[in-house]
Design a protein around this motif. Structure first.
Motif, PDB file in Angstrom:
ATOM      1  N   LYS A   1     -11.464  13.958  -3.309  1.00 58.52           N
ATOM      2  CA  LYS A   1     -11.707  12.876  -4.265  1.00 58.52           C
ATOM      3  C   LYS A   1     -12.066  13.334  -5.661  1.00 58.52           C
ATOM      4  N   ASP A   2     -12.589  14.509  -5.810  1.00 53.93           N
ATOM      5  CA  ASP A   2     -12.940  14.993  -7.157  1.00 53.93           C
ATOM      6  C   ASP A   2     -11.837  15.835  -7.785  1.00 53.93           C
ATOM      7  N   ARG A   3     -10.739  16.005  -7.045  1.00 53.06           N
ATOM      8  CA  ARG A   3      -9.686  16.905  -7.528  1.00 53.06           C
ATOM      9  C   ARG A   3      -8.313  16.246  -7.628  1.00 53.06           C
ATOM     10  N   PHE A   4      -8.099  15.215  -6.831  1.00 55.03           N
ATOM     11  CA  PHE A   4      -6.789  14.571  -6.791  1.00 55.03           C
ATOM     12  C   PHE A   4      -6.864  13.194  -7.452  1.00 55.03           C
ATOM     13  N   SER A   5      -5.726  12.757  -7.970  1.00 51.92           N
ATOM     14  CA  SER A   5      -5.613  11.397  -8.487  1.00 51.92           C
ATOM     15  C   SER A   5      -4.277  10.815  -8.064  1.00 51.92           C
ATOM     16  N   ILE A   6      -4.202   9.517  -8.084  1.00 54.50           N
ATOM     17  CA  ILE A   6      -2.980   8.832  -7.656  1.00 54.50           C
ATOM     18  C   ILE A   6      -2.694   7.697  -8.628  1.00 54.50           C
TER      19      ILE A   6
ATOM     20  N   LEU B   1       0.836  -1.197   0.000  1.00 54.24           N
ATOM     21  CA  LEU B   1       0.000   0.000   0.000  1.00 54.24           C
ATOM     22  C   LEU B   1       0.866   1.240   0.000  1.00 54.24           C
ATOM     23  N   TRP B   2       0.546   2.177  -0.887  1.00 54.53           N
ATOM     24  CA  TRP B   2       1.105   3.526  -0.883  1.00 54.53           C
ATOM     25  C   TRP B   2       0.014   4.459  -0.374  1.00 54.53           C
ATOM     26  N   SER B   3       0.384   5.322   0.551  1.00 56.35           N
ATOM     27  CA  SER B   3      -0.598   6.264   1.080  1.00 56.35           C
ATOM     28  C   SER B   3       0.005   7.654   1.169  1.00 56.35           C
ATOM     29  N   TRP B   4      -0.837   8.632   0.931  1.00 54.52           N
ATOM     30  CA  TRP B   4      -0.490  10.032   1.177  1.00 54.52           C
ATOM     31  C   TRP B   4      -1.365  10.538   2.319  1.00 54.52           C
ATOM     32  N   TYR B   5      -0.730  11.133   3.292  1.00 54.78           N
ATOM     33  CA  TYR B   5      -1.413  11.813   4.382  1.00 54.78           C
ATOM     34  C   TYR B   5      -0.954  13.266   4.377  1.00 54.78           C
ATOM     35  N   ARG B   6      -1.726  14.091   5.016  1.00 53.39           N
ATOM     36  CA  ARG B   6      -1.297  15.467   5.195  1.00 53.39           C
ATOM     37  C   ARG B   6      -1.556  15.927   6.618  1.00 53.39           C
ATOM     38  N   LEU B   7      -0.709  16.843   7.041  1.00 59.15           N
ATOM     39  CA  LEU B   7      -0.811  17.426   8.368  1.00 59.15           C
ATOM     40  C   LEU B   7      -0.992  18.918   8.188  1.00 59.15           C
TER      41      LEU B   7
ATOM     42  N   LEU C   1       1.027  11.758  -6.840  1.00 59.20           N
ATOM     43  CA  LEU C   1      -0.240  12.353  -6.415  1.00 59.20           C
ATOM     44  C   LEU C   1      -0.438  13.613  -7.242  1.00 59.20           C
ATOM     45  N   GLN C   2      -1.404  13.564  -8.129  1.00 58.79           N
ATOM     46  CA  GLN C   2      -1.737  14.724  -8.959  1.00 58.79           C
ATOM     47  C   GLN C   2      -2.825  15.521  -8.253  1.00 58.79           C
ATOM     48  N   MET C   3      -2.534  16.770  -7.983  1.00 56.36           N
ATOM     49  CA  MET C   3      -3.464  17.612  -7.252  1.00 56.36           C
ATOM     50  C   MET C   3      -3.898  18.759  -8.151  1.00 56.36           C
ATOM     51  N   ASN C   4      -5.171  18.804  -8.452  1.00 56.94           N
ATOM     52  CA  ASN C   4      -5.730  19.843  -9.312  1.00 56.94           C
ATOM     53  C   ASN C   4      -6.714  20.710  -8.543  1.00 56.94           C
ATOM     54  N   ASN C   5      -6.953  21.876  -9.085  1.00 56.63           N
ATOM     55  CA  ASN C   5      -7.912  22.811  -8.476  1.00 56.63           C
ATOM     56  C   ASN C   5      -7.629  22.973  -6.976  1.00 56.63           C
ATOM     57  N   LEU C   6      -6.400  23.269  -6.679  1.00 56.15           N
ATOM     58  CA  LEU C   6      -5.985  23.372  -5.282  1.00 56.15           C
ATOM     59  C   LEU C   6      -6.658  24.536  -4.585  1.00 56.15           C
TER      60      LEU C   6
ATOM     61  N   ASN D   1      -3.356   0.536  -3.631  1.00 60.32           N
ATOM     62  CA  ASN D   1      -2.789  -0.718  -3.172  1.00 60.32           C
ATOM     63  C   ASN D   1      -2.097  -1.462  -4.323  1.00 60.32           C
ATOM     64  N   ALA D   2      -1.624  -2.643  -4.025  1.00 57.96           N
ATOM     65  CA  ALA D   2      -0.856  -3.401  -5.007  1.00 57.96           C
ATOM     66  C   ALA D   2      -1.670  -3.713  -6.261  1.00 57.96           C
ATOM     67  N   ASP D   3      -2.971  -3.820  -6.111  1.00 53.61           N
ATOM     68  CA  ASP D   3      -3.839  -4.129  -7.248  1.00 53.61           C
ATOM     69  C   ASP D   3      -4.294  -2.884  -7.995  1.00 53.61           C
ATOM     70  N   GLY D   4      -3.832  -1.738  -7.528  1.00 50.61           N
ATOM     71  CA  GLY D   4      -4.215  -0.498  -8.190  1.00 50.61           C
ATOM     72  C   GLY D   4      -5.532   0.086  -7.730  1.00 50.61           C
ATOM     73  N   ILE D   5      -6.069  -0.450  -6.675  1.00 51.42           N
ATOM     74  CA  ILE D   5      -7.320   0.080  -6.136  1.00 51.42           C
ATOM     75  C   ILE D   5      -7.016   1.326  -5.321  1.00 51.42           C
ATOM     76  N   THR D   6      -7.750   2.382  -5.593  1.00 48.68           N
ATOM     77  CA  THR D   6      -7.474   3.669  -4.971  1.00 48.68           C
ATOM     78  C   THR D   6      -8.551   4.054  -3.963  1.00 48.68           C
ATOM     79  N   ASP D   7      -8.167   4.944  -3.080  1.00 52.59           N
ATOM     80  CA  ASP D   7      -9.094   5.507  -2.102  1.00 52.59           C
ATOM     81  C   ASP D   7      -8.701   6.944  -1.883  1.00 52.59           C
ATOM     82  N   PHE D   8      -9.674   7.804  -1.628  1.00 49.81           N
ATOM     83  CA  PHE D   8      -9.412   9.229  -1.470  1.00 49.81           C
ATOM     84  C   PHE D   8     -10.169   9.780  -0.284  1.00 49.81           C
TER      85      PHE D   8
END
Length: 115
Positions: free
Chosen positions: A64-69, A33-39, A80-85, A52-59
């Motif tokens: 969720k409507d602005r970022f992609s991974i 699993l790769w995860s991005w967190y923010r503080l 992590l692509q972040m749009n409309n910041l 995750n390893a299978d490419g399943i994403t969670d936001f």
């Protein structure tokens, strides 16, 4: 040991975009699993996105409507692509890499959204 390094943070105006990258190096076995967190400024930790390893994403709901991974397994790298910041996206972004042997954090990269 796995080392994790993030890059790509910076200052951007509202509505702009940034792409963060996270690379795992060292003795990297299968990444589960790769995860991005923010503080944020109030020290609240929030899950931003994961893949995750299978490419399943969670936001997180706020992104969720602005970022992609996406990931490149052969390079042990995730993006992590972040749009409309928005100003509320301002935070230190941390990458977490979980393998079958360990979970490691990077040092974080600052993202500031301000005009």
């Amino acid at each position: 040991q796995v080392q994790v390094a993030e890059s790509g943070g910076g200052l951007v105006q509202p509505g702009g975009s940034l792409r963060l990258s996270c690379t795992a190096s060292g003795t990297v076995y299968s990444v589960i699993l790769w995860s991005w967190y923010r503080l944020g400024p109030k020290n609240e930790r929030e899950l931003v996105a994961s893949i995750n390893a299978d490419g399943i994403t969670d936001f997180g709901n706020s992104v969720k409507d602005r970022f992609s991974i996406h990931k490149i397994d052969a390079e042990n790298t995730v993006f992590l692509q972040m749009n409309n910041l928005k100003p509320e996206d301002t935070a230190v972004y941390y990458c977490n890499v979980r393998t079958i042997a360990s979970a490691r954090w990077g040092q974080g990269t600052q993202v500031t959204v301000s005009s």
